[in-house]
Design an enzyme around this catalytic site. Structure first.
Site, PDB file in Angstrom:
ATOM      1  N   ASN A  98       0.859  -1.180   0.000  1.00  0.00           N
ATOM      2  CA  ASN A  98       0.000   0.000   0.000  1.00  0.00           C
ATOM      3  C   ASN A  98       0.904   1.242   0.000  1.00  0.00           C
ATOM      4  O   ASN A  98       1.706   1.439   0.918  1.00  0.00           O
ATOM      5  CB  ASN A  98      -0.896  -0.020   1.238  1.00  0.00           C
ATOM      6  CG  ASN A  98      -1.906   1.104   1.242  1.00  0.00           C
ATOM      7  OD1 ASN A  98      -1.593   2.242   0.899  1.00  0.00           O
ATOM      8  ND2 ASN A  98      -3.125   0.813   1.658  1.00  0.00           N
ATOM      9  N   ARG A 156       4.508  18.585   0.854  1.00  0.00           N
ATOM     10  CA  ARG A 156       5.319  19.657   0.293  1.00  0.00           C
ATOM     11  C   ARG A 156       4.841  20.121  -1.080  1.00  0.00           C
ATOM     12  O   ARG A 156       5.379  21.085  -1.623  1.00  0.00           O
ATOM     13  CB  ARG A 156       6.788  19.181   0.159  1.00  0.00           C
ATOM     14  CG  ARG A 156       7.563  19.190   1.449  1.00  0.00           C
ATOM     15  CD  ARG A 156       7.880  20.585   1.921  1.00  0.00           C
ATOM     16  NE  ARG A 156       8.734  21.305   1.002  1.00  0.00           N
ATOM     17  CZ  ARG A 156      10.070  21.307   1.066  1.00  0.00           C
ATOM     18  NH1 ARG A 156      10.688  20.607   2.006  1.00  0.00           N
ATOM     19  NH2 ARG A 156      10.778  21.997   0.202  1.00  0.00           N
ATOM     20  N   HIS A 163      -5.567   3.471  -1.665  1.00  0.00           N
ATOM     21  CA  HIS A 163      -6.846   3.674  -0.976  1.00  0.00           C
ATOM     22  C   HIS A 163      -7.199   5.155  -1.057  1.00  0.00           C
ATOM     23  O   HIS A 163      -6.981   5.912  -0.111  1.00  0.00           O
ATOM     24  CB  HIS A 163      -6.716   3.227   0.476  1.00  0.00           C
ATOM     25  CG  HIS A 163      -8.018   3.185   1.227  1.00  0.00           C
ATOM     26  ND1 HIS A 163      -8.263   2.302   2.239  1.00  0.00           N
ATOM     27  CD2 HIS A 163      -9.142   3.941   1.121  1.00  0.00           C
ATOM     28  CE1 HIS A 163      -9.482   2.502   2.727  1.00  0.00           C
ATOM     29  NE2 HIS A 163     -10.032   3.514   2.062  1.00  0.00           N
ATOM     30  N   ARG A 193      -9.296   8.407  -0.729  1.00  0.00           N
ATOM     31  CA  ARG A 193     -10.435   8.856   0.070  1.00  0.00           C
ATOM     32  C   ARG A 193     -11.047  10.095  -0.559  1.00  0.00           C
ATOM     33  O   ARG A 193     -10.394  10.767  -1.367  1.00  0.00           O
ATOM     34  CB  ARG A 193      -9.998   9.107   1.513  1.00  0.00           C
ATOM     35  CG  ARG A 193      -9.722   7.793   2.258  1.00  0.00           C
ATOM     36  CD  ARG A 193      -9.367   8.034   3.712  1.00  0.00           C
ATOM     37  NE  ARG A 193      -9.429   6.792   4.480  1.00  0.00           N
ATOM     38  CZ  ARG A 193      -8.441   5.904   4.578  1.00  0.00           C
ATOM     39  NH1 ARG A 193      -7.306   6.126   3.942  1.00  0.00           N
ATOM     40  NH2 ARG A 193      -8.585   4.800   5.292  1.00  0.00           N
ATOM     41  N   GLU A 232      -8.703   0.153  -2.890  1.00  0.00           N
ATOM     42  CA  GLU A 232      -9.572   0.063  -1.718  1.00  0.00           C
ATOM     43  C   GLU A 232     -10.379   1.344  -1.570  1.00  0.00           C
ATOM     44  O   GLU A 232      -9.934   2.422  -1.954  1.00  0.00           O
ATOM     45  CB  GLU A 232      -8.737  -0.114  -0.443  1.00  0.00           C
ATOM     46  CG  GLU A 232      -7.874  -1.341  -0.404  1.00  0.00           C
ATOM     47  CD  GLU A 232      -7.090  -1.446   0.884  1.00  0.00           C
ATOM     48  OE1 GLU A 232      -6.611  -2.553   1.183  1.00  0.00           O
ATOM     49  OE2 GLU A 232      -6.933  -0.430   1.585  1.00  0.00           O
ATOM     50  N   THR A 291      -7.964   6.514   9.514  1.00  0.00           N
ATOM     51  CA  THR A 291      -7.625   5.278   8.826  1.00  0.00           C
ATOM     52  C   THR A 291      -8.791   4.315   9.003  1.00  0.00           C
ATOM     53  O   THR A 291      -9.727   4.595   9.756  1.00  0.00           O
ATOM     54  CB  THR A 291      -6.319   4.675   9.390  1.00  0.00           C
ATOM     55  OG1 THR A 291      -5.945   3.536   8.604  1.00  0.00           O
ATOM     56  CG2 THR A 291      -6.478   4.267  10.844  1.00  0.00           C
ATOM     57  N   HIS A 328      -3.952  -4.376   7.874  1.00  0.00           N
ATOM     58  CA  HIS A 328      -4.039  -3.308   8.867  1.00  0.00           C
ATOM     59  C   HIS A 328      -3.133  -3.611  10.054  1.00  0.00           C
ATOM     60  O   HIS A 328      -3.385  -4.536  10.822  1.00  0.00           O
ATOM     61  CB  HIS A 328      -5.466  -3.063   9.365  1.00  0.00           C
ATOM     62  CG  HIS A 328      -5.647  -1.637   9.837  1.00  0.00           C
ATOM     63  ND1 HIS A 328      -6.062  -0.628   9.003  1.00  0.00           N
ATOM     64  CD2 HIS A 328      -5.407  -1.055  11.025  1.00  0.00           C
ATOM     65  CE1 HIS A 328      -6.097   0.512   9.663  1.00  0.00           C
ATOM     66  NE2 HIS A 328      -5.693   0.275  10.897  1.00  0.00           N
ATOM     67  N   GLY A 374       1.044  -1.256   4.317  1.00  0.00           N
ATOM     68  CA  GLY A 374       1.494   0.068   3.926  1.00  0.00           C
ATOM     69  C   GLY A 374       2.224   0.802   5.027  1.00  0.00           C
ATOM     70  O   GLY A 374       3.433   0.999   4.970  1.00  0.00           O
ATOM     71  N   HIS A 375       1.500   1.193   6.074  1.00  0.00           N
ATOM     72  CA  HIS A 375       2.072   2.079   7.094  1.00  0.00           C
ATOM     73  C   HIS A 375       3.338   1.497   7.713  1.00  0.00           C
ATOM     74  O   HIS A 375       4.387   2.152   7.750  1.00  0.00           O
ATOM     75  CB  HIS A 375       1.030   2.362   8.179  1.00  0.00           C
ATOM     76  CG  HIS A 375       1.496   3.312   9.230  1.00  0.00           C
ATOM     77  ND1 HIS A 375       1.601   4.666   9.013  1.00  0.00           N
ATOM     78  CD2 HIS A 375       1.906   3.101  10.500  1.00  0.00           C
ATOM     79  CE1 HIS A 375       2.048   5.255  10.104  1.00  0.00           C
ATOM     80  NE2 HIS A 375       2.240   4.323  11.027  1.00  0.00           N
TER      81      HIS A 375
END
Length: 237
Positions: free
Chosen positions: A7, A18, A43, A45, A70, A100, A190, A213-214
């Site tokens: 992700n 930036r 994902h 949003r 997603e 999230t 997650h 991802g994170h």
């Protein structure tokens, strides 16, 4: 082997802080595939605070592994997915103000809505997945919607595993066993990380794909993204 889909939302977050195009989302997607990842996840949003809708369009021409988009299936999102036609769409019940993802679908209350959305995607050749908690009733409800797969929401597992509670895997095992019996493919995501991914993989039968991802991007700040991608791949074999 369980597939690794990276992700890249956090790459877009850094870019957006930036302006400009550094780091380059498309280049990172190309790189993680070159390093061995078997998929790329985004994902978008509604507020486009990280991945933008245009990013999702741009990536269509550069993701040659599995492309997973997603999101909450509002009409704008549905139209985006139908335009791009990725390998997979993962339906997530995000509130507009959610930092999230924080819950899976109630597949019973939302059965008719999910059935309609899933049918539209499947008619266009897009594999579908539903984000769900490890609740057996929600797994059974997912089957009724006609989805191809479920994605197990793993935040609670990751949190408890970090506290040393390996018994937190048990609801996920039970959910996976039921999903296998119902012929539902199993994805997960997650808060999965290098610390907890191997134990999860070893204890979830039929795990097809993880979306990370994170943690992966955070770990890459110290270890390098090519190295981290391969560390995940080694743990998922």
């Amino acid at each position: 082997m369980t597939k690794l889909s990276v992700n890249i939302n956090k790459i877009a977050t850094l870019r957006n802080s930036r302006g400009g195009n550094m780091p380059n989302v498309v280049q990172v997607a190309q790189d993680v595939q070159k390093f061995g990842a078997q998929g790329v996840t985004v994902h978008p949003r509604p507020d486009e605070r990280h991945i933008r809708y245009q990013d999702a369009r741009d990536l269509k021409h550069h993701v040659y592994t599995e492309y997973n988009i997603e999101g909450n299936p509002v009409r704008k999102f549905i139209d985006l997915v139908l335009e791009i036609r990725p390998t997979q769409v993962t339906l997530v019940p995000d509130a507009d103000d959610a930092i999230t993802s924080n819950a899976g679908w109630d597949t019973l209350k939302n059965r008719d809505f999910l059935m309609d959305v899933i049918q539209e995607f499947k008619q266009n050749g897009i594999r579908t997945s539903i984000f769900v908690d490890p609740d057996l009733k929600m797994i059974e409800g997912a089957k009724i919607t006609g989805t191809d797969r479920i994605e197990l929401y793993t935040e609670q597992y990751a949190h408890q595993f970090g506290l040393g509670n390996t018994q937190a895997i048990l609801p996920y095992q039970e959910a996976a066993i039921l999903a296998n019996q119902l012929d539902l493919g199993i994805n997960a995501g997650h808060d999965l990380s290098l610390q907890n991914i191997r134990f999860f993989k070893e204890n979830i039968p039929g795990l097809l794909e993880v979306s990370i991802g994170h943690a992966l991007i955070c770990e890459s700040l110290y270890l390098g993204i090519e190295n981290v991608v391969n560390m995940y791949l080694n743990k998922l074999r």
